[in-house]
Design an enzyme around this catalytic site. Sequence first.
Site, PDB file in Angstrom:
ATOM      1  N   TYR A 170      98.229 -61.460  92.779  1.00  0.00           N
ATOM      2  CA  TYR A 170      99.026 -60.162  91.395  1.00  0.00           C
ATOM      3  C   TYR A 170      98.158 -60.895  89.953  1.00  0.00           C
ATOM      4  O   TYR A 170      97.336 -60.138  89.494  1.00  0.00           O
ATOM      5  CB  TYR A 170     100.129 -59.676  91.428  1.00  0.00           C
ATOM      6  CG  TYR A 170     100.471 -59.564  90.008  1.00  0.00           C
ATOM      7  CD1 TYR A 170     100.290 -57.818  89.061  1.00  0.00           C
ATOM      8  CD2 TYR A 170     101.619 -59.717  88.920  1.00  0.00           C
ATOM      9  CE1 TYR A 170     100.184 -57.067  88.239  1.00  0.00           C
ATOM     10  CE2 TYR A 170     101.401 -59.855  87.131  1.00  0.00           C
ATOM     11  CZ  TYR A 170     101.089 -58.056  87.502  1.00  0.00           C
ATOM     12  OH  TYR A 170     101.190 -57.580  86.085  1.00  0.00           O
TER      13      TYR A 170
ATOM     14  N   GLY B 234     106.654 -45.181  88.865  1.00  0.00           N
ATOM     15  CA  GLY B 234     106.944 -43.562  87.910  1.00  0.00           C
ATOM     16  C   GLY B 234     107.250 -43.077  88.220  1.00  0.00           C
ATOM     17  O   GLY B 234     107.715 -42.784  89.159  1.00  0.00           O
TER      18      GLY B 234
ATOM     19  N   GLY C 208     107.674 -69.472  94.821  1.00  0.00           N
ATOM     20  CA  GLY C 208     106.481 -69.480  94.263  1.00  0.00           C
ATOM     21  C   GLY C 208     107.202 -69.058  92.405  1.00  0.00           C
ATOM     22  O   GLY C 208     106.204 -69.378  92.059  1.00  0.00           O
TER      23      GLY C 208
HETATM   24  N1  LIG Z   1     106.511 -55.333  82.802  1.00  0.00           N
HETATM   25  C1  LIG Z   1     106.339 -56.341  82.682  1.00  0.00           C
HETATM   26  O1  LIG Z   1     106.381 -57.566  82.004  1.00  0.00           O
HETATM   27  C2  LIG Z   1     104.565 -56.889  82.085  1.00  0.00           C
HETATM   28  C3  LIG Z   1     104.368 -58.099  81.972  1.00  0.00           C
HETATM   29  C4  LIG Z   1     103.226 -58.387  82.581  1.00  0.00           C
HETATM   30  C5  LIG Z   1     102.050 -57.095  82.173  1.00  0.00           C
HETATM   31  N2  LIG Z   1     102.796 -55.862  83.217  1.00  0.00           N
HETATM   32  C6  LIG Z   1     101.412 -55.199  83.438  1.00  0.00           C
HETATM   33  O2  LIG Z   1     101.658 -53.683  82.717  1.00  0.00           O
HETATM   34  C7  LIG Z   1     101.436 -52.533  83.293  1.00  0.00           C
HETATM   35  C8  LIG Z   1     102.272 -52.162  83.011  1.00  0.00           C
HETATM   36  O3  LIG Z   1     103.822 -52.336  83.422  1.00  0.00           O
HETATM   37  P1  LIG Z   1     105.318 -51.632  84.171  1.00  0.00           P
HETATM   38  O4  LIG Z   1     106.822 -53.075  84.042  1.00  0.00           O
HETATM   39  O5  LIG Z   1     105.512 -50.375  83.045  1.00  0.00           O
HETATM   40  O6  LIG Z   1     105.506 -51.163  85.569  1.00  0.00           O
HETATM   41  P2  LIG Z   1     105.796 -50.215  85.761  1.00  0.00           P
HETATM   42  O7  LIG Z   1     105.529 -50.320  88.004  1.00  0.00           O
HETATM   43  O8  LIG Z   1     106.822 -49.489  84.835  1.00  0.00           O
HETATM   44  O9  LIG Z   1     104.564 -48.809  85.191  1.00  0.00           O
HETATM   45  C9  LIG Z   1     102.886 -48.491  86.129  1.00  0.00           C
HETATM   46  C10 LIG Z   1     102.629 -47.577  86.774  1.00  0.00           C
HETATM   47  O10 LIG Z   1     101.876 -47.699  87.584  1.00  0.00           O
HETATM   48  C11 LIG Z   1     102.118 -46.201  88.285  1.00  0.00           C
HETATM   49  N3  LIG Z   1     100.730 -46.726  89.222  1.00  0.00           N
HETATM   50  C12 LIG Z   1     100.548 -47.244  90.033  1.00  0.00           C
HETATM   51  N4  LIG Z   1      99.604 -47.420  91.044  1.00  0.00           N
HETATM   52  C13 LIG Z   1      99.031 -46.374  91.264  1.00  0.00           C
HETATM   53  C14 LIG Z   1      98.056 -45.668  90.824  1.00  0.00           C
HETATM   54  N5  LIG Z   1      97.260 -46.334  92.357  1.00  0.00           N
HETATM   55  N6  LIG Z   1      97.274 -44.481  90.403  1.00  0.00           N
HETATM   56  C15 LIG Z   1      97.894 -44.092  90.088  1.00  0.00           C
HETATM   57  N7  LIG Z   1      99.227 -44.876  88.859  1.00  0.00           N
HETATM   58  C16 LIG Z   1      99.878 -45.730  90.191  1.00  0.00           C
HETATM   59  C17 LIG Z   1     103.422 -46.270  88.770  1.00  0.00           C
HETATM   60  O11 LIG Z   1     103.696 -44.968  89.307  1.00  0.00           O
HETATM   61  C18 LIG Z   1     103.749 -46.374  87.520  1.00  0.00           C
HETATM   62  O12 LIG Z   1     104.798 -45.760  86.277  1.00  0.00           O
HETATM   63  C19 LIG Z   1     100.872 -53.035  84.198  1.00  0.00           C
HETATM   64  O13 LIG Z   1      99.473 -52.538  84.446  1.00  0.00           O
HETATM   65  C20 LIG Z   1     101.185 -54.201  84.503  1.00  0.00           C
HETATM   66  O14 LIG Z   1     100.719 -55.082  85.090  1.00  0.00           O
HETATM   67  C21 LIG Z   1     103.830 -55.841  82.888  1.00  0.00           C
END
Ligand SMILES: NC(=O)c1ccc[n+]([C@@H]2O[C@H](COP(=O)([O-])OP(=O)(O)OC[C@H]3O[C@@H](n4cnc5c(N)ncnc54)[C@H](O)[C@@H]3O)[C@@H](O)[C@H]2O)c1
Length: 305
Positions: A141, A36, A268
Amino acid sequence: MDAVVTGGAGFIGSHVADALLERGGRVAVIDNLVGGRRDRVPAGAEFHELDIRDHDAMQAVFDDVQPAAVFHLAAQADVRASVENPGFDADVNVRGTIAVLECARSTGARVVFSSTGGALYGEAETIPSPEAVEPAPMSPYGTSKHGAELYLGLFNRLYGTRHVVLRYSNVYGPRQDPHGEAGVVAIFFGKLTSGATPVIFGDGRQTRDYVYVSDVVAANMAALAYEGPHRAFNIGTQTETDVIDLLAESQRVAGTDVTPEHRPARLGELDRSCLDIALARRELGWQPAMPLGEGLAETLRALHP
Ligand SMILES: NC(=O)c1ccc[n+]([C@@H]2O[C@H](COP(=O)([O-])OP(=O)(O)OC[C@H]3O[C@@H](n4cnc5c(N)ncnc54)[C@H](O)[C@@H]3O)[C@@H](O)[C@H]2O)c1
């Protein structure tokens, strides 16, 4: 309503934080900035640079904020990275989620958990896939997200909490980085607007269900009002779009006509992925509002205002 957003410096989480601020109340973002960006955290939210696996540091934030709701989006969300390092992936996504659940329990907060549909169901026989499809993830994942879901269910049974699981399809929209689980829209626009050649892997007929980020935010808000038994809800559009059509639509919106480069299919990668959203429509009163063409145009406008 006072709330905590984990992963609030990320793509989807920062939009959730925006929506919460609009509703009013205190919003605390927890994010370790591994993916982030600090400047994505809205000005009205407070920011705590913390790892979700650091239970004690998170507990101090929860003690102070006393949130009624926690939107848990922080995750190791990169499929390929999960294959490289499954132990780390599980540590963040399972142990980190347990820490969030423990903190939430201490203040009686309800957790809305961001899970995945595409990565969880794997190569499903039923398309669009309903929640009843047996999870068969094809990556660490997808497996760790399923593990985290199981802990939410456990807490609900054990402690009578009312946490909710949302399984997203491929989310797209402004602020998405061109990496992670579903960065293809961001990747295409990055290439098209810089004059580079977009790449199509395999025959380009792989399908995905692209849902716009504001619709995902709306689902998170709708989950707060859910009163029924423990459930996971698919959040998508129930519409399949293949890569060739997505690129064509992106080119139409961007006003470009670049011939893509074709490369061999990646190991995959799923052939088809699309979510049945009947349950969320019925139980959450939610449905997606953004058509793909408009969502792509909004995404492009945010990139090049
Ligand atoms: N983008 C998609 O299409 C999608 C689809 C299905 C599920 N998701 C889920 O939605 C959520 C958000 O996804 P996104 O696309 O916004 O991803 P993103 O990578 O933009 O956001 C994830 C955030 O989590 C923070 N983070 C990671 N590990 C961390 C930790 N150990 N402690 C604190 N913060 C941590 C990162 O810094 C980042 O800001 C995730 O849980 C992801 O699995 C996303």
